[in-house]
Design an enzyme around this catalytic site. Structure first.
Site, short mmCIF file in Angstrom:
data_model
loop_
_atom_site.label_atom_id
_atom_site.label_comp_id
_atom_site.label_asym_id
_atom_site.label_seq_id
_atom_site.Cartn_x
_atom_site.Cartn_y
_atom_site.Cartn_z
N SER A 257 3.48 9.93 -4.53
CA SER A 257 2.11 9.10 -4.78
C SER A 257 1.46 10.48 -5.04
CB SER A 257 1.57 8.91 -3.46
OG SER A 257 0.23 8.51 -3.53
N TYR B 293 -0.11 8.71 5.97
CA TYR B 293 0.60 8.37 4.85
C TYR B 293 0.44 9.69 3.80
CZ TYR B 293 1.30 6.14 0.08
OH TYR B 293 1.75 5.89 -1.20
#
Length: 255
Positions: A143, A156
């Site tokens: 990401s 995350y």
């Protein structure tokens, strides 16, 4: 075809980005191994679609938070197709909590699904690549938040930051064996994980305004980059991240 005869394992392969990776790689001639832990009917449907188009695919029910299951997953791929060429660590979750809000249970789950699975999946694949003697590739669906802060979603971000170093340090360790690790870092993608944003017109408008290209990515656009990286056209790439974010990480603070 770019991936003719290659065997590719995709974790979390029966939905979202993973599903599109399976379809795109199969269309380029790859043998597909679809890892899943839920919705076997979705896996069966995906296998049917791939076979209807002339491809080859099998499903493997493997818990990616278990190192032994990951090693078994790799062995099942070899049993099905004779060898392994590419592992795509795609499965991932988030729980969108801040540092002050996060629970031990939530943190452990995010780290197990996102980071532990990538670490031990890479280990299992690398051992198989080395045994085969002809190298191989691990692609981590990371990401932009492996590097770009996202307040309110800290576990995350920590998991993706760990994935960043998995590629860099792991790629250096495994390079002498011809084993490569490359991260793919999407920005916002129109997948179920982002439904809360994409289904809300005001939130979606805010997101679109923050992206220089004016919209989230479609899953197939991530899959097409996976195909390129898995092909011989990217054979000198390792220990790095390819960012696919429409320019969002060059703009305002993370959404």
């Amino acid at each position: 075809m770019l991936l003719e005869g290659k065997t590719i394992v995709v974790t979390g392969g029966n939905s979202g980005i993973g599903e599109q990776i399976c379809l795109a790689a199969a269309a380029e001639g790859a043998n597909i191994v679809i890892d899943y832990v839920a919705h076997p009917e979705a896996t069966d449907s995906l296998i049917h679609r791939i076979e209807e188009a002339g491809g080859h695919a099998v499903g493997v029910d493997a818990d990616i938070t278990s190192a032994s299951d990951l090693h078994a997953m790799v062995q099942k791929a070899v049993d099905a197709f004779g060898s392994l060429d590419v592992l795509v660590n795609n499965a991932g979750i988030e729980d969108r909590k801040s540092l002050l809000e996060e629970t031990e249970e939530g943190y452990d789950k995010v780290m197990a699904v996102n980071m532990k699975s990538a670490f031990f999946g890479t280990q299992a694949a690398a051992k198989q690549f080395i045994a085969q003697g002809n190298g191989g590739l691990v692609l981590n669906i990371s990401s932009v938040h492996e590097d770009w802060p996202m307040p309110g979603n800290l576990a995350y971000c920590v998991s993706k930051g760990g994935m960043r170093m998995l590629a860099r340090s792991g790629g250096v360790e495994l390079g002498p064996h011809g084993v490569r690790i490359v991260n793919i870092a999407p920005g916002a993608v129109d997948t179920p994980i982002n439904t809360a944003t994409t289904s809300d017109p005001d939130k979606l408008r805010q997101l679109d305004d923050a992206i220089p290209l004016g919209r989230p990515a479609k899953p197939h656009e991530i899959a097409e980059v996976v195909v390129f990286l898995a092909s011989g056209k990217a054979a000198y790439m390792t220990s790095t991240t390819v960012t696919i974010d429409g320019g969002i990480s060059q703009g305002s603070v993370g959404l």
